[in-house]
Write an enzyme that holds these catalytic residues in place. Structure first.
Site, PDB file in Angstrom:
ATOM      1  N   HIS A  82      -6.703  22.880  36.585  1.00  0.00           N
ATOM      2  CA  HIS A  82      -5.596  21.992  36.961  1.00  0.00           C
ATOM      3  C   HIS A  82      -4.295  22.600  36.467  1.00  0.00           C
ATOM      4  CE1 HIS A  82      -3.505  18.290  37.988  1.00  0.00           C
ATOM      5  NE2 HIS A  82      -2.775  18.550  36.917  1.00  0.00           N
ATOM      6  N   ASP A 161      -5.044   5.047  38.246  1.00  0.00           N
ATOM      7  CA  ASP A 161      -4.035   6.105  38.131  1.00  0.00           C
ATOM      8  C   ASP A 161      -3.246   6.240  39.422  1.00  0.00           C
ATOM      9  OD1 ASP A 161      -2.710   8.441  36.882  1.00  0.00           O
ATOM     10  OD2 ASP A 161      -3.624   9.420  38.614  1.00  0.00           O
ATOM     11  N   ARG A 168       5.100   5.015  38.442  1.00  0.00           N
ATOM     12  CA  ARG A 168       5.889   5.841  37.514  1.00  0.00           C
ATOM     13  C   ARG A 168       6.883   6.709  38.264  1.00  0.00           C
ATOM     14  NH1 ARG A 168       1.571   9.211  35.222  1.00  0.00           N
ATOM     15  NH2 ARG A 168       3.258  10.311  34.189  1.00  0.00           N
ATOM     16  N   SER A 183      -3.239  10.537  32.908  1.00  0.00           N
ATOM     17  CA  SER A 183      -3.291  10.556  34.379  1.00  0.00           C
ATOM     18  C   SER A 183      -4.116  11.758  34.861  1.00  0.00           C
ATOM     19  CB  SER A 183      -1.851  10.635  34.908  1.00  0.00           C
ATOM     20  OG  SER A 183      -1.823  10.980  36.256  1.00  0.00           O
ATOM     21  N   LYS A 187      -8.537  11.701  36.175  1.00  0.00           N
ATOM     22  CA  LYS A 187      -9.021  12.195  37.481  1.00  0.00           C
ATOM     23  C   LYS A 187     -10.021  13.333  37.300  1.00  0.00           C
ATOM     24  CE  LYS A 187      -4.724  12.411  38.634  1.00  0.00           C
ATOM     25  NZ  LYS A 187      -3.344  12.324  39.053  1.00  0.00           N
TER      26      LYS A 187
HETATM   27  N1  URA Z   1       0.169  15.077  37.635  1.00  0.00           N
HETATM   28  C1  URA Z   1      -0.613  13.981  37.535  1.00  0.00           C
HETATM   29  O1  URA Z   1      -1.672  13.905  38.116  1.00  0.00           O
HETATM   30  N2  URA Z   1      -0.171  12.974  36.758  1.00  0.00           N
HETATM   31  C2  URA Z   1       0.991  13.001  36.090  1.00  0.00           C
HETATM   32  O2  URA Z   1       1.301  12.058  35.404  1.00  0.00           O
HETATM   33  C3  URA Z   1       1.804  14.136  36.213  1.00  0.00           C
HETATM   34  C4  URA Z   1       1.354  15.181  36.990  1.00  0.00           C
END
Ligand code: URA
Length: 425
Positions: A82, A161, A168, A183, A187
């Site tokens: 990621h 999320d 957000r 967040s 995932k």
């Molecule tokens: N990427 C995400 O998935 N969440 C965040 O809060 C910021 C970047």
């Protein structure tokens, strides 16, 4: 439990209890807590933070809001990557097939771009026919047949999320380490990967502008992953200047294919190989040789199969924008600055990115860079080519670049920054 007491606890710098966290995440996902109440709590968290115990519970509650995927039926170990997002960051495109070619399964759930950073799905959608949306069963089939899949996360994964991130985004509460870490990791943990390598970007083109904040974000995420049984490692990587020589959807696909063909810019090759080695190590495939898989064409072979498996034609001509505009060097010397944020913003204004989630992107729009910091340039030589289908936006893109592409004297002091700055495990 009532939401106002939860908001007051955080507003007054208190610690949220596990019961408060579980309840508020669940009630918000079900629609019992209103958006304005959650946005007030998100701002209180943004301002007053959360400690490690609160972050861990917040993450667990977001995971519990939806389904968990299970790749245990696959014959290969799973490894995922990621990136926290940067300009010209096309690394997922060559990396996923490369790591698959070395023996791991790569379930890469990716997103779309918002703001000045690009999204992996937008890039791949510039390939004619390619589809981002797959059912869980279809995703597993591609993983089993090809070894890597890049697709959109389904609605069932961490729905709390999904709702909170959208909130957000419009309430000025994105740049909070506890909220970003929970967040991303909710995932990734729900996705069910066995190991995870985090590419935490640092610099003007990244969420984290300085090394201390990037370190804190990286170590928070590594701890969350490790606590949930996911082998997690983070690399802090430079995002003061764009990665590679392109920023924009089809332009970045073209550059990724160059890397898979054994060419491409050195920084993209270096970061792809560094991340591949970490992923293979974390997956227990310590003897794999990703440099060989790039050189012998096996990574390219996996790329072609992965694109075809999702309806794309790897041989199709990629879209080209209707108009091009060249920016030249005004003097001779050394290119000292090519600012990542400015290039990302300019590419976005040219049409490569979107202002709202529902906006379309232009496949051909973006910026090609003809020199990188440290290169010697001569007056009049092309530095950038701007591509767009909407030439009326060119002045705004040029305005974004103003003062951000600088040529100094030929003997200007210039210290090259390595792509990988630090490793946190
Ligand atoms: N990427 C995400 O998935 N969440 C965040 O809060 C910021 C970047």
């Amino acid at each position: 439990m009532d939401v106002i007491s939860v908001i007051r606890t955080k507003r007054d710098r208190g610690e949220l209890s596990p019961a408060q966290i579980d309840w508020v995440i669940d009630a918000y996902t079900r629609g019992e807590v209103a958006h304005e109440q959650m946005s007030s709590l998100a701002m209180a968290i943004f301002l007053n933070g959360m400690n490690r115990t609160e972050i861990a519970r917040w993450t667990a509650a977001m995971i519990a809001s939806g389904e968990r995927m299970d790749f245990s039926s696959l014959p290969r170990p799973t490894a995922d990557k990621h990136s926290t997002g940067g300009v010209g960051d096309k690394i997922t495109l060559p990396l996923a097939p490369l790591v698959a070619a070395c023996g791991a399964a790569v379930p890469q759930l990716s997103g779309r771009g918002l703001g000045h950073t690009g999204g992996t799905l937008d890039k791949l959608e510039s390939i004619p026919g390619w589809r981002a949306t797959l059912s869980n069963a279809a995703m597993l089939d591609v993983l089993r047949d090809v070894g890597s899949v890049i697709c959109a996360a389904g609605d069932g994964l961490a729905p709390a999320d999904k709702k909170l991130y959208a909130l957000r985004d419009v309430t000025g509460t994105v740049e909070s380490i506890p909220l970003i870490a929970s967040s991303i990791m909710s995932k990734k943990i729900a996705e069910g990967t066995g190991s995870l390598v985090l590419d935490v970007k640092v610099g003007s083109g990244a969420f984290m502008k300085d090394l201390d904040n990037a370190r804190e974000l990286a170590s928070t995420m590594v701890e969350l992953g490790t606590d949930h049984g996911v082998k997690t490692v983070a690399l802090l990587t430079d995002m003061a200047t764009p990665l590679g020589l392109t920023a924009g959807n089809a332009l970045e696909v073209r550059e990724s294919v160059e890397v898979l063909a054994g060419g491409g810019p050195q920084d993209v090759i270096d970061l792809t190989l560094a991340l591949a080695r970490e992923m293979l190590d974390a997956a227990g495939l310590k003897d794999a040789d990703p440099a060989k898989a790039l050189a012998d064409g096996s990574a390219m072979d996996h790329w072609r199969r992965m694109i075809r498996a999702q309806g794309g034609d790897p041989d199709a001509t990629l879209p080209v924008a209707r108009e091009q505009h060249v920016v030249t060097a005004s003097s001779s010397g050394t290119l000292t600055t090519l600012d990542a944020y400015a290039v990302g913003l300019a590419a976005w204004r040219l049409g490569a990115g979107r202002a709202r989630k529902e906006d379309p992107v232009q496949a051909g729009a973006g910026i090609e860079m003809h020199a990188k910091p440290g290169d010697t340039v001569t007056a009049g030589q092309p530095l950038l080519t701007l591509h767009t289908d909407t030439p009326e936006k060119l002045p705004y893109a040029l305005e974004a670049l103003d003062g951000s592409v600088l040529v100094g004297p030929a003997d200007a002091a210039f210290a090259a920054t390595p792509v990988v700055l630090e490793r946190i495990a």
